[in-house]
Motif scaffolding. Sequence first.
Motif, PDB file in Angstrom:
ATOM      1  N   ARG A  72       0.852  -1.193   0.000  1.00 30.00           N
ATOM      2  CA  ARG A  72       0.000   0.000   0.000  1.00 30.00           C
ATOM      3  C   ARG A  72       0.885   1.238   0.000  1.00 30.00           C
ATOM      4  NH1 ARG A  72      -5.040   1.602   3.975  1.00 30.00           N
ATOM      5  NH2 ARG A  72      -5.720   3.349   2.695  1.00 30.00           N
ATOM      6  N   VAL A  73       0.529   2.190  -0.833  1.00 29.82           N
ATOM      7  CA  VAL A  73       1.256   3.448  -0.912  1.00 29.82           C
ATOM      8  C   VAL A  73       0.329   4.532  -0.392  1.00 29.82           C
ATOM      9  CG1 VAL A  73       2.361   5.111  -2.438  1.00 29.82           C
ATOM     10  CG2 VAL A  73       2.592   2.671  -2.883  1.00 29.82           C
ATOM     11  N   ASP A  74       0.760   5.213   0.658  1.00 33.69           N
ATOM     12  CA  ASP A  74      -0.048   6.298   1.206  1.00 33.69           C
ATOM     13  C   ASP A  74       0.194   7.571   0.414  1.00 33.69           C
ATOM     14  OD1 ASP A  74      -1.270   4.886   3.326  1.00 33.69           O
ATOM     15  OD2 ASP A  74       0.591   5.001   4.466  1.00 33.69           O
ATOM     16  N   GLY A  75      -0.814   8.395   0.361  1.00 36.52           N
ATOM     17  CA  GLY A  75      -0.683   9.670  -0.335  1.00 36.52           C
ATOM     18  C   GLY A  75      -1.895   9.936  -1.207  1.00 36.52           C
ATOM     19  N   THR A  76      -1.796  10.991  -1.970  1.00 34.94           N
ATOM     20  CA  THR A  76      -2.882  11.404  -2.856  1.00 34.94           C
ATOM     21  C   THR A  76      -2.873  10.543  -4.108  1.00 34.94           C
ATOM     22  OG1 THR A  76      -2.619  13.653  -2.055  1.00 34.94           O
ATOM     23  CG2 THR A  76      -3.840  13.375  -4.090  1.00 34.94           C
ATOM     24  N   ASP A  77      -4.046  10.098  -4.529  1.00 33.86           N
ATOM     25  CA  ASP A  77      -4.110   9.320  -5.756  1.00 33.86           C
ATOM     26  C   ASP A  77      -3.891  10.248  -6.955  1.00 33.86           C
ATOM     27  OD1 ASP A  77      -6.941   9.902  -7.112  1.00 33.86           O
ATOM     28  OD2 ASP A  77      -7.206   9.866  -4.938  1.00 33.86           O
ATOM     29  N   MET A  78      -3.457   9.660  -8.056  1.00 33.70           N
ATOM     30  CA  MET A  78      -3.081  10.435  -9.224  1.00 33.70           C
ATOM     31  C   MET A  78      -4.253  11.255  -9.777  1.00 33.70           C
ATOM     32  SD  MET A  78      -1.226   9.199 -12.729  1.00 33.70           S
ATOM     33  CE  MET A  78       0.083   8.404 -11.842  1.00 33.70           C
ATOM     34  N   LEU A  79      -5.434  10.696  -9.790  1.00 40.27           N
ATOM     35  CA  LEU A  79      -6.584  11.414 -10.329  1.00 40.27           C
ATOM     36  C   LEU A  79      -6.881  12.673  -9.515  1.00 40.27           C
ATOM     37  CD1 LEU A  79      -8.730  11.440 -12.503  1.00 40.27           C
ATOM     38  CD2 LEU A  79     -10.167  10.056 -11.016  1.00 40.27           C
ATOM     39  N   SER A  80      -6.800  12.583  -8.197  1.00 39.36           N
ATOM     40  CA  SER A  80      -7.020  13.763  -7.352  1.00 39.36           C
ATOM     41  C   SER A  80      -5.940  14.810  -7.576  1.00 39.36           C
ATOM     42  CB  SER A  80      -7.050  13.373  -5.871  1.00 39.36           C
ATOM     43  OG  SER A  80      -8.131  12.520  -5.611  1.00 39.36           O
ATOM     44  N   ALA A  81      -4.687  14.357  -7.718  1.00 36.18           N
ATOM     45  CA  ALA A  81      -3.589  15.293  -7.963  1.00 36.18           C
ATOM     46  C   ALA A  81      -3.772  16.009  -9.298  1.00 36.18           C
ATOM     47  CB  ALA A  81      -2.256  14.553  -7.928  1.00 36.18           C
ATOM     48  N   LEU A  82      -4.185  15.283 -10.316  1.00 33.18           N
ATOM     49  CA  LEU A  82      -4.402  15.900 -11.624  1.00 33.18           C
ATOM     50  C   LEU A  82      -5.594  16.838 -11.616  1.00 33.18           C
ATOM     51  CD1 LEU A  82      -3.646  12.943 -14.035  1.00 33.18           C
ATOM     52  CD2 LEU A  82      -2.300  15.022 -13.698  1.00 33.18           C
ATOM     53  N   THR A  87      -2.364  20.751 -15.388  1.00 32.22           N
ATOM     54  CA  THR A  87      -1.223  20.929 -16.290  1.00 32.22           C
ATOM     55  C   THR A  87      -0.011  20.111 -15.864  1.00 32.22           C
ATOM     56  OG1 THR A  87      -0.529  22.894 -15.057  1.00 32.22           O
ATOM     57  CG2 THR A  87      -1.934  23.247 -16.982  1.00 32.22           C
ATOM     58  N   SER A  88      -0.031  19.519 -14.677  1.00 31.42           N
ATOM     59  CA  SER A  88       1.096  18.695 -14.233  1.00 31.42           C
ATOM     60  C   SER A  88       1.233  17.427 -15.064  1.00 31.42           C
ATOM     61  CB  SER A  88       0.978  18.353 -12.753  1.00 31.42           C
ATOM     62  OG  SER A  88      -0.124  17.501 -12.527  1.00 31.42           O
ATOM     63  N   VAL A  89       0.219  17.073 -15.814  1.00 30.96           N
ATOM     64  CA  VAL A  89       0.285  15.887 -16.659  1.00 30.96           C
ATOM     65  C   VAL A  89       1.375  16.035 -17.724  1.00 30.96           C
ATOM     66  CG1 VAL A  89      -1.424  16.572 -18.403  1.00 30.96           C
ATOM     67  CG2 VAL A  89      -1.107  14.174 -17.872  1.00 30.96           C
ATOM     68  N   PHE A  90       1.725  17.264 -18.050  1.00 27.81           N
ATOM     69  CA  PHE A  90       2.753  17.517 -19.066  1.00 27.81           C
ATOM     70  C   PHE A  90       4.170  17.465 -18.503  1.00 27.81           C
ATOM     71  CE2 PHE A  90      -1.065  19.824 -20.512  1.00 27.81           C
ATOM     72  CZ  PHE A  90      -1.342  19.050 -21.625  1.00 27.81           C
TER      73      PHE A  90
END
Length: 91
Positions: A72-82, A87-90
């Motif tokens: 298990r990796v704790d932290g924010t999931d990628m979809l929430s971060a995006l 624009t961080s996807v770039f």
Amino acid sequence: MVDGEYLAEGREAEVFLLPDGTVLKLLRERGDADRVAREAAALRALAAGGYPAPTLVRTTTVDGRPGLVTTRVDGTDMLSALDRRPTSVFA
């Protein structure tokens, strides 16, 4: 039937927290064993390269559905971060 706590789901899989603290990503389609094998290989390659990613514990099958068991990796999931910084996807 999964012996674990339901965490989330997406279009292709359901995710469960297992009693030992690992996470099960269980694909919906029974015929996706090849996809699980490819994802397992990708996780091994990421680990070998020193990239931050869940560690593959094993692949499995539950009620005919293929799945991956990872740490298990704790932290924010990628979809929430995006969602917060699209624009961080770039980067």
